[in-house]
Design a protein around this motif. Sequence first.
Motif, mmCIF file in Angstrom:
data_model
loop_
_atom_site.group_PDB
_atom_site.id
_atom_site.type_symbol
_atom_site.label_atom_id
_atom_site.label_comp_id
_atom_site.label_asym_id
_atom_site.label_seq_id
_atom_site.Cartn_x
_atom_site.Cartn_y
_atom_site.Cartn_z
ATOM 1 N N UNK A 232 78.675 49.480 83.414
ATOM 2 C CA UNK A 232 78.393 49.440 81.972
ATOM 3 C C UNK A 232 79.670 49.501 81.148
ATOM 4 N N UNK A 233 80.635 50.255 81.620
ATOM 5 C CA UNK A 233 81.868 50.465 80.860
ATOM 6 C C UNK A 233 82.960 49.451 81.178
ATOM 7 N N UNK A 234 82.821 48.734 82.303
ATOM 8 C CA UNK A 234 83.933 47.891 82.759
ATOM 9 C C UNK A 234 83.472 46.504 83.203
ATOM 10 N N UNK A 235 82.596 45.889 82.435
ATOM 11 C CA UNK A 235 82.074 44.576 82.841
ATOM 12 C C UNK A 235 83.162 43.517 82.879
ATOM 13 N N UNK A 240 86.839 39.955 86.093
ATOM 14 C CA UNK A 240 88.163 39.581 86.590
ATOM 15 C C UNK A 240 88.228 39.736 88.103
ATOM 16 N N UNK A 241 87.676 40.835 88.589
ATOM 17 C CA UNK A 241 87.639 41.064 90.033
ATOM 18 C C UNK A 241 86.919 39.915 90.745
ATOM 19 N N UNK A 242 85.744 39.551 90.272
ATOM 20 C CA UNK A 242 84.970 38.506 90.942
ATOM 21 C C UNK A 242 85.595 37.126 90.757
ATOM 22 N N UNK A 243 86.308 36.932 89.684
ATOM 23 C CA UNK A 243 87.005 35.661 89.487
ATOM 24 C C UNK A 243 88.101 35.490 90.528
ATOM 25 N N UNK A 323 74.753 40.110 84.543
ATOM 26 C CA UNK A 323 75.613 39.291 85.423
ATOM 27 C C UNK A 323 77.079 39.681 85.245
ATOM 28 N N UNK A 324 77.782 39.822 86.374
ATOM 29 C CA UNK A 324 79.222 40.126 86.311
ATOM 30 C C UNK A 324 80.034 39.065 87.048
ATOM 31 N N UNK A 325 79.364 38.065 87.607
ATOM 32 C CA UNK A 325 80.092 36.966 88.221
ATOM 33 C C UNK A 325 80.597 36.036 87.129
ATOM 34 N N UNK A 326 81.781 35.421 87.315
ATOM 35 C CA UNK A 326 82.322 34.536 86.272
ATOM 36 C C UNK A 326 81.489 33.273 86.121
#
Length: 326
Positions: A232-235, A240-243, A323-326
């Motif tokens: 929630x705090x670091x989407x 960036x991580x998943x990119x 969703x957190x994937x780029x």
Amino acid sequence: MPTRAFSPLRRLLLGGLLASVASALLPWSSAVADDAKTLRIGYQKFNSINILKGSGALEKALAPQGVKVSWHEFAAGPQLLEALSTGAIDLGHAADAPSVFAQAAGKPVVYLAAEQPYPRGIGLVVREQDHIASVQDLKGKRVATGRGWNAQYLLAVALQQAGLSYQDITPAYVNNAADAVAALQSGSVQASTLWDPFLAAAEQQPGLKNLRDGSGLSNNRTFYLSTAAFADQHRELLKTFFSELAKVSQWANAKPAEVASLLAPQLGISANVLEVASERRNYNAVAITPQIVAEQQKLADTFQGLGLIPHKLSVADAVYPTAVLP
């Protein structure tokens, strides 16, 4: 069988034991980390996160934001998820079964993404000298496995397909791959459940054979997990991580020999072994779909039926909704 024949596998397994010791120290070491400036990532040997670590790409991508990365190695998924649930790390990966057991234990972990199926990355390993030719031959035998392992799920469904039940074997529960292999070597068990790269290393040892892999039985997915509070705090940080993960995954799928060369010095295992394991894997991360949720639900229901999970759980409840994937 001569002990020296297992030396490459022993070196890899010893690394796993050292990782277990290191992970036990994480609650203390994490206390000095500045959570706002350091992304703490848990990983296991031979995974896309392991490749991302070796590339240095994430550090470069996060440097302009003033964010550092710390990497924490674990021997297996259950230990990693325990560290995640206690706040010792922020993000990590684990296989399908440990993820379900973490949810069943009430740990505050959520699914962020999944990798593609990897059924050949798990197996039931036996000694040729024991003349076990099929899964049916495991009836009445002792099998080394771990509670909540992805390979334990393979054992359960392989027995079921063979017309047996989990009660037809005697499980010898161990905590890591090193103990599983040692039990098989000593003859105290007649089979061991393993996963890559430990499985690939065992397959190349004289006198051992892979009796059954996950093909047609288990998709053996790797999942990327965090906590809802962190996500929630670091989407944007997660995106960036998943990119960066997507970039190294694309490279890894195209260049298995180069992946092996990159990881061999880190893992202390032959590049030939790692290349075998890498060639049968697809590293790409994908969003959690209803089909993947259904796979996990079947796994959870299977373990509940075995009495290893005490109550019905809903896997969908642990899927992060954004969703957190780029």
